[in-house]
Every structure is written in structure tokens, then in C-alpha cells.
Design an enzyme around this catalytic site. Structure first.
Site, PDB file in Angstrom:
ATOM      1  CG  HIS A   1      44.088  38.437  35.448  1.00  0.00           C
ATOM      2  ND1 HIS A   1      44.656  37.818  34.687  1.00  0.00           N
ATOM      3  CD2 HIS A   1      43.747  37.259  36.584  1.00  0.00           C
ATOM      4  CE1 HIS A   1      44.952  36.666  35.213  1.00  0.00           C
ATOM      5  NE2 HIS A   1      44.282  36.483  36.693  1.00  0.00           N
TER       6      HIS A   1
ATOM      7  NE  ARG B   1      38.904  31.765  37.215  1.00  0.00           N
ATOM      8  CZ  ARG B   1      39.860  31.686  37.075  1.00  0.00           C
ATOM      9  NH1 ARG B   1      40.517  31.127  35.767  1.00  0.00           N
ATOM     10  NH2 ARG B   1      40.548  31.169  37.867  1.00  0.00           N
TER      11      ARG B   1
ATOM     12  CB  SER C   1      47.096  32.786  33.398  1.00  0.00           C
ATOM     13  OG  SER C   1      46.358  33.937  33.587  1.00  0.00           O
TER      14      SER C   1
HETATM   15  P1  ADP Z   1      45.817  32.867  41.551  1.00  0.00           P
HETATM   16  O1  ADP Z   1      47.214  32.049  41.528  1.00  0.00           O
HETATM   17  O2  ADP Z   1      45.831  33.007  43.204  1.00  0.00           O
HETATM   18  O3  ADP Z   1      44.715  31.968  41.654  1.00  0.00           O
HETATM   19  P2  ADP Z   1      45.208  33.897  38.699  1.00  0.00           P
HETATM   20  O4  ADP Z   1      46.220  35.126  38.492  1.00  0.00           O
HETATM   21  O5  ADP Z   1      45.184  32.740  38.272  1.00  0.00           O
HETATM   22  O6  ADP Z   1      45.930  33.930  40.428  1.00  0.00           O
HETATM   23  O7  ADP Z   1      44.256  34.635  39.868  1.00  0.00           O
HETATM   24  C1  ADP Z   1      43.702  35.957  40.470  1.00  0.00           C
HETATM   25  C2  ADP Z   1      42.269  36.309  40.117  1.00  0.00           C
HETATM   26  O8  ADP Z   1      41.565  36.547  39.041  1.00  0.00           O
HETATM   27  C3  ADP Z   1      41.544  34.596  41.030  1.00  0.00           C
HETATM   28  O9  ADP Z   1      40.994  35.042  41.950  1.00  0.00           O
HETATM   29  C4  ADP Z   1      41.265  34.231  39.918  1.00  0.00           C
HETATM   30  O10 ADP Z   1      40.092  33.962  40.412  1.00  0.00           O
HETATM   31  C5  ADP Z   1      40.768  35.360  39.422  1.00  0.00           C
HETATM   32  N1  ADP Z   1      40.551  35.606  37.337  1.00  0.00           N
HETATM   33  C6  ADP Z   1      41.319  34.996  36.970  1.00  0.00           C
HETATM   34  N2  ADP Z   1      40.416  35.136  35.408  1.00  0.00           N
HETATM   35  C7  ADP Z   1      39.482  35.234  36.324  1.00  0.00           C
HETATM   36  C8  ADP Z   1      38.115  35.246  34.726  1.00  0.00           C
HETATM   37  N3  ADP Z   1      38.253  34.956  33.320  1.00  0.00           N
HETATM   38  N4  ADP Z   1      37.222  35.908  35.572  1.00  0.00           N
HETATM   39  C9  ADP Z   1      36.876  36.196  36.648  1.00  0.00           C
HETATM   40  N5  ADP Z   1      37.943  35.958  37.705  1.00  0.00           N
HETATM   41  C10 ADP Z   1      39.134  35.630  36.924  1.00  0.00           C
END
Ligand code: ADP
Length: 164
Positions: free
Chosen positions: A17, A95, A133
Site C-alpha cells: 500500500h 497486483r 494484508s
Molecule cells: P480492498 O478491500 O479494496 O481490496 P485493500 O486494503 O486490500 O482493500 O487494498 C487497497 C488497494 O491497494 C487495492 O487497490 C489493492 O489492489 C491495492 N494493493 C494492496 N496491496 C498491493 C500490492 N502489494 N501491490 C499493489 N497494489 C496493492
């Protein structure tokens, strides 16, 4: 003024993030990190803890990038949240292929609701791409070392939350 909204659950915020936030800062004058209340996802951390962790990390990144970063909890439609914060751009991270299907639908439907808000996708640096996460929580729960995936502060929160 160009305002971007980066929404997510941030349960908890990871180095993946943070890498996306840093990249997003290049595109906008103000980046709003939307922390979804998302009770339906049964988050490990309550909203206050998630917001607190995001705020602490955002303060460091704001200093580093010179871009204003604000944290905004939300529980309404993403497009309405974008209106609330005045964002013209929604930033999402991509991702693997697995993210694509869901994001593709989200863009289509958000566009149908308001075509003036554009979604942009950013990819994290190679070593941050696999971080999720969900897996960080699983590794921490099973006693593994998560220091490659989250900041030391978030790691301490995870240990406290999991009673270690
Ligand atoms: P959500 O519940 O919307 O999936 P997340 O907190 O899991 O929320 O993720 C928020 C955003 O960050 C999403 O667009 C997710 O694809 C992106 N994201 C999370 N981890 C990564 C990563 N390692 N690389 C790129 N994007 C990421």
C-alpha cells in the site's frame, strides 16, 4: 487542484500500500486515503486502529513526497466518497491477474454512476507486488516474521492484536 482518492480496507496497511501511495503522490496535489469501514469483511483491526496506522504512515510519506495526504474513513458508495472529498481520480493498485476481474467490473460500474471520475491503476515495485494484508495476517497469526511486509510500527500493532 488535482485530488486523488485511494480507497481500501488497510487491514493493516502494508509496504505494498505504501508503495502505491508514494506513486500516487506523483499524480496529484492531494491524496485522500479512503479507509473503508467494511464490517462485512470482518477486519482484524477496528476502524480506529486501521485509521491510526494509516495516519502514522501517511504523515511520514507526506514529508517524504511533499504531497498533502489526508485520511478519510468511509462507509458509503466509493463514487459518493469521491464526490465527498472532491476527487477527480480514483487510484487503485493492481497486483496479479486475480485483481483484474474485480477491478474491471468496479471501473465499469463506477463509470456508469459517474463518468467524470477516472480510475487509474498503479503497480507496486517488484518486491512489493506479492504483499497482501490477508497473507500478512496469516503469517503473523502463525508466528512468522512479517518485517519484510509491513513497517515496524504496524508489526508491533499486529503482535499486540494477536496477543504476542
Ligand atoms: P480492498 O478491500 O479494496 O481490496 P485493500 O486494503 O486490500 O482493500 O487494498 C487497497 C488497494 O491497494 C487495492 O487497490 C489493492 O489492489 C491495492 N494493493 C494492496 N496491496 C498491493 C500490492 N502489494 N501491490 C499493489 N497494489 C496493492
Amino acid at each position: 487542484m488535482r485530488i486523488g482518492l485511494y480507497p481500501g480496507t488497510f487491514d493493516p496497511i502494508t509496504l505494498g500500500h505504501l508503495d502505491i501511495i508514494k506513486r500516487g503522490c506523483i499524480l496529484v496535489d492531494r491524496l485522500v486515503i479512503g479507509v473503508a469501514i467494511n464490517e462485512g469483511k470482518a477486519p482484524l483491526f477496528g476502524l480506529d486502529d486501521r485509521v491510526g496506522m494509516v495516519e502514522a504512515e501517511a504523515a511520514k510519506l507526506s514529508q517524504e513526497t511533499g504531497t498533502e495526504i489526508v485520511v478519510h474513513p468511509f462507509d458509503n458508495l466509493l463514487i459518493d466518497c469521491a464526490h465527498d472529498v472532491g476527487a477527480q481520480i480514483i487510484v487503485r493498485g493492481l497486483r496479479a491477474v486475480a485483481d483484474f476481474e474485480y477491478e474491471y467490473q468496479m471501473v465499469g460500474m463506477n463509470r456508469a454512476l459517474d463518468s467524470s471520475v477516472e480510475t487509474v491503476f498503479l503497480m507496486a515495485g517488484a518486491k512489493y507486488q506479492p504483499i497482501a494484508s490477508k497473507l500478512v495476517k496469516e503469517i503473523a497469526r502463525l508466528g512468522g516474521d512479517v518485517s519484510q511486509f509491513v513497517t515496524p510500527e504496524v508489526r508491533a500493532h499486529l503482535e499486540a492484536r494477536l496477543g504476542r
